[in-house]
Design an enzyme around this catalytic site. Sequence first.
Site, PDB file in Angstrom:
ATOM      1  CB  THR A   1      -0.962  -0.206   1.214  1.00 36.58           C
ATOM      2  OG1 THR A   1      -1.543  -1.141   1.153  1.00 36.58           O
ATOM      3  CG2 THR A   1      -1.746   1.061   1.606  1.00 36.58           C
TER       4      THR A   1
ATOM      5  CB  SER B   1      -9.190  -1.006   4.617  1.00 32.86           C
ATOM      6  OG  SER B   1      -7.967  -0.473   4.353  1.00 32.86           O
TER       7      SER B   1
HETATM    8  N1  GLY Z   1      -5.224  -3.817   1.319  1.00 33.07           N
HETATM    9  C1  GLY Z   1      -4.750  -3.423   2.703  1.00 33.07           C
HETATM   10  C2  GLY Z   1      -5.571  -2.698   3.471  1.00 33.07           C
HETATM   11  O1  GLY Z   1      -6.591  -2.165   3.038  1.00 33.07           O
HETATM   12  O2  GLY Z   1      -5.495  -2.745   4.410  1.00 33.07           O
END
Ligand code: GLY
Length: 565
Positions: free
Chosen positions: A376, A447
């Site tokens: 991310t 998330s």
């Molecule tokens: N895909 C990582 C998150 O959204 O936590």
Amino acid sequence: MTYNVRLLLLLLTVVFTSHSLSAQVLNSKTYENGLVVTADKYASEIGKEILMKGGNAVDAAVAVQFALAVTLPRAGNIGGGGFMVVHLANGETAALDFREKAPQKAARDMYIRNGQFKSDLSWEGILAVGVPGTVDGMIKALERYGRMPLDVVIQPAIKLAREGYSLSYSQAEDLNNHKDTFLKYQASSNYFTTGDTTFFKEGDVFVQTDLAETLERVSRFGREGFYSGPVADAIVNEMERYRGLITYRDLRNYESKWREPIVAEYLGYKLHIMPPPSSGSVAIAQILEMIDDYPLAEMGHNSADYVHVLAEAMRRAFADRSYYLGDPDFVDIPIEEMTGESYNDRRVNSFSMDSATASSTLSHGQIQGYSESMETTHFSIIDKDGNAVAVTTTLNGSFGSHVSVTNAGFLLNNEMDDFSAQPGEPNAYGLIGAEANAIEPGKRMLSSMTPTIVTKDGKVDMVLGAAGGPRIITATLQSFLNRAIFGMRAQQATSAARFHHQWLPDVLMPGQFGLSPDTKRLLEAKGHKIFEIPNVGRTHNIFVDQNGNLSAGVDPRGDGWASGY
Ligand code: GLY
């Protein structure tokens, strides 16, 4: 897949995503006007140029998001989603949810084959893909808060894609490390490998003509340039090629959404944090309530007692995350009670300073009347008027599903893995989920992304956030505590060693070389099982001093860059 195999996958994810780094080394330089801190030098410079041309922090954020889609294909994206928190100089705050959604054809048993949960299907390939939200989100943010038109803020990204940019060592290595997987998918093989047996090298010029065309369409036609017309055709064709689920209707109906940030308070600071479907806000608010009564400053930064108190609070918050949290448009989340004092006081009843609580003896707490990548990237921006933006954005795993859209030049996310694809089974980060985060058509997956803006006496004091799966939450929390409790400067607070606990697996994870051997021994004596990992997230932070001067925290665990003036 057994829990241990999933845990191994989690740890491999961590190992494979650590690479040779070239983050900017900062002194205590401060900036008076504006500052942009991102994972990439090109993106930070583009954000700064937008600010210097009179754009505000939101204009710069949109420009950075599109630039990262070009220069950081493993996480920056137009085929994924994310969250934005805005705090304007006039005190207004807002949170934009541009998280992906499950397609209408998604079903809770979509990863079950012959009665077995096939976790690889939610991680790689076409079935892992959620309906992308980034383009809609960026346009919505610009419409509400921007000063500049879309075609101006997207232009630098188009130029970089069309003319190419010089790959850094780690950008080349990232692409090379994923070559075998890209080769499974024709378009990704065309876009993200050299096309022969050679590998990318530092200094190679990386051109993305199809991506430039797609961005050009967004520039000319706005949302329609992505969610309908040739780009939508290309997405749907890719779905048909590999038997995916996303339809024209899913694309047409995708909508990002403004939400109210969650506000947590600690030591006179107010943290404005992305609300669910981000779990970070609820978890941080809970942890701050749980640690409130402990003399953390006296214990000392990263002392065994300090780590123990925080790890025990993290353990409890993550146990609750797994049970209660999901998309607020689909499930009722008892946020007020979960983040309140009395609930969290009860949660720490079982806490002892002398011994770790076994996670197996701990489940979610009882709420009355209540029936749940690493890869991310986060960036922080402040403009000359004092407007602040925190954005965390992702494809989920490094390079997402690894499926690219033929003729459109971009990668699709693998965000479906963030659902509890089978309640009770861990996802790739070892996170266990429950019903609240089960797959449903049109639902957003939970998330850990935690963009956060901290104010003190009504003024922006910190802009925080991180990359790193569930470690995002604990890394963001520790950046905050490093300043709030220990008075660290931005770069110190960002570079400082961190640790992570997420309830299950029941291990305390310090970053490599993060805790001294004697501190680890003291923690082991309390019953903590210690498992060192290379990184606990990567954070890109901005701190503001009493005179309004801005300083950057660029994470030395990545290739981050601060551009200010
Ligand atoms: N895909 C990582 C998150 O959204 O936590």
